[in-house]
Write a protein that holds these residues in place. Structure first.
Motif, PDB file in Angstrom:
ATOM      1  N   VAL A 267      -6.715  22.197  36.093  1.00 31.40           N
ATOM      2  CA  VAL A 267      -8.084  20.618  35.612  1.00 31.40           C
ATOM      3  C   VAL A 267      -8.861  21.263  35.335  1.00 31.40           C
ATOM      4  N   ILE A 268      -9.318  21.583  36.616  1.00 29.13           N
ATOM      5  CA  ILE A 268     -11.045  21.619  36.975  1.00 29.13           C
ATOM      6  C   ILE A 268     -11.292  22.920  36.273  1.00 29.13           C
ATOM      7  N   VAL A 269     -10.290  23.868  36.529  1.00 29.44           N
ATOM      8  CA  VAL A 269     -10.971  25.899  35.568  1.00 29.44           C
ATOM      9  C   VAL A 269     -10.806  25.394  33.999  1.00 29.44           C
ATOM     10  N   TYR A 270      -9.804  24.891  33.682  1.00 26.41           N
ATOM     11  CA  TYR A 270      -9.922  24.899  31.686  1.00 26.41           C
ATOM     12  C   TYR A 270     -10.735  23.440  31.996  1.00 26.41           C
ATOM     13  N   THR A 271     -11.089  22.450  32.403  1.00 28.60           N
ATOM     14  CA  THR A 271     -12.644  22.046  31.990  1.00 28.60           C
ATOM     15  C   THR A 271     -14.145  23.207  32.330  1.00 28.60           C
ATOM     16  N   TYR A 272     -13.899  23.539  33.260  1.00 29.35           N
ATOM     17  CA  TYR A 272     -14.697  24.813  33.025  1.00 29.35           C
ATOM     18  C   TYR A 272     -15.159  25.807  32.247  1.00 29.35           C
ATOM     19  N   ASN A 273     -13.621  25.834  31.786  1.00 33.67           N
ATOM     20  CA  ASN A 273     -13.800  26.912  30.476  1.00 33.67           C
ATOM     21  C   ASN A 273     -14.077  25.970  29.645  1.00 33.67           C
ATOM     22  N   ARG A 274     -13.172  25.108  29.030  1.00 39.50           N
ATOM     23  CA  ARG A 274     -13.819  24.310  27.973  1.00 39.50           C
ATOM     24  C   ARG A 274     -15.145  24.190  27.909  1.00 39.50           C
ATOM     25  N   TYR A 275     -15.745  23.935  28.585  1.00 38.30           N
ATOM     26  CA  TYR A 275     -17.524  23.757  28.716  1.00 38.30           C
ATOM     27  C   TYR A 275     -18.770  25.157  28.857  1.00 38.30           C
ATOM     28  N   MET A 276     -18.172  25.898  29.941  1.00 45.89           N
ATOM     29  CA  MET A 276     -19.213  27.084  30.242  1.00 45.89           C
ATOM     30  C   MET A 276     -18.834  28.052  30.312  1.00 45.89           C
ATOM     31  N   GLY A 277     -17.706  28.178  29.708  1.00 46.69           N
ATOM     32  CA  GLY A 277     -16.843  30.042  29.440  1.00 46.69           C
ATOM     33  C   GLY A 277     -17.024  30.022  31.189  1.00 46.69           C
ATOM     34  N   ILE A 278     -15.081  30.775  31.026  1.00 47.16           N
ATOM     35  CA  ILE A 278     -15.080  32.064  32.532  1.00 47.16           C
ATOM     36  C   ILE A 278     -14.941  33.073  32.545  1.00 47.16           C
ATOM     37  N   ASN A 279     -15.882  33.981  31.508  1.00 48.41           N
ATOM     38  CA  ASN A 279     -16.352  35.069  30.991  1.00 48.41           C
ATOM     39  C   ASN A 279     -17.777  35.461  31.963  1.00 48.41           C
TER      40      ASN A 279
END
Length: 289
Positions: A267-279
């Protein structure tokens, strides 16, 4: 066209097979085990029930360890950020010919076993360790300070493990900033501090976010520093999983705790990826390799 469409999958098949066998299947086993029953005789009985999850939330003892883990992880992230941004910014700005040497010093801890690095803190913070020895030798203290087996010692162990990840993430982000942007800001009347605040800092935030995420996730999953440097009240969720699976052989309950931790981190990683991007994380890892 059909043959060309299959070529990428053929090339990826070895790595995808390794990921499936070494990651997906073990995770599936853990999830399946989390629904099994633990018989009074100690036997694990195949079943589909939520008793292990109910057991975790029925007693506040287990959620309190999870909350303590999140709190320690957040404290570690803040300290790593405060301590890591300055050297990363120095590497970005310096034109010294010793810069490669300084970068090697940052990565040097990766060449030493994590267990050895953690155990070394006993010789530094212990009652007869280096710090207490020097303080007593110069008559600064009369008796040794209790610096081991508490939360402070745990955080110290986590910092020496995770600080390089934060520094490298921030440095990679800073290194991608065109220095002419800050020069242009200064030519328009900005001071050095204003140019940093208005240009450099905002452009480095992707690296800061990536570093914070990596440090947070790795802190939640580590168990060596709390086990070696912590006391009875400094247990983290990974230590609880270790005790349940290895200590009491309670695989169903230990698997349920592992699944809860995994879902929370997802959930934490998804939230980060949703708003900040994981690239930015992938960019950092590729630059490190």
């Amino acid at each position: 066209m059909k043959n060309k469409s299959w070529k990428p999958w053929i090339l990826l098949s070895p790595s995808l097979t390794a990921v499936f066998l070494l990651l997906v299947i073990p995770i599936c086993f853990v999830i399946v085990y989390s629904f099994w029953l633990r018989a009074p005789s100690g036997q694990d009985i195949p079943a589909f029930q939520f008793g292990n999850y109910a057991k975790f939330f029925a007693d506040f003892f287990y959620p309190s360890i999870l909350l303590n883990t999140l709190r320690v992880a957040l404290e570690t992230v803040i300290l790593c950020l405060l301590m890591g941004y300055i050297p990363a910014y120095f590497f970005y700005k310096t034109e010294s010919r010793f810069k490669p040497f300084f970068m090697i010093l940052v990565m040097l801890p990766f060449w030493i076993s994590f267990i050895i690095r953690t155990l070394s803190w006993i010789n530094i913070l212990g009652d007869s360790g280096l710090i207490n020895h020097l303080l007593m030798k110069f008559n600064i203290i009369a008796s040794p300070l209790a610096m081991l087996y508490n939360e402070g010692a745990v955080i110290m162990g986590l910092l020496q493990y995770l600080l390089p990840f934060m520094i490298l993430n921030i440095y990679v982000s800073l290194d991608g900033i065109d220095k002419s942007l800050t020069e242009a800001a200064k030519s328009l009347g900005c001071t050095e501090w204003q140019a940093f605040k208005e240009v450099t800092l905002p452009l480095s935030l992707p690296g800061v976010s990536a570093g914070c995420l990596l440090v947070f996730v790795l802190t939640c999953g580590t168990y060596l520093p709390p086990m070696i440097l912590g006391g009875p009240g400094n247990e983290m969720i990974a230590n609880l999983i270790f005790k349940r699976i290895i200590g009491t052989l309670d695989w169903p309950f230990g698997s349920a705790i592992s699944t809860i931790l995994m879902l929370l981190l997802m959930v934490i990683v998804y939230t980060y990826n949703r708003y900040m991007g994981i690239n930015q994380i992938f960019k950092t890892l590729s630059n490190e390799s």
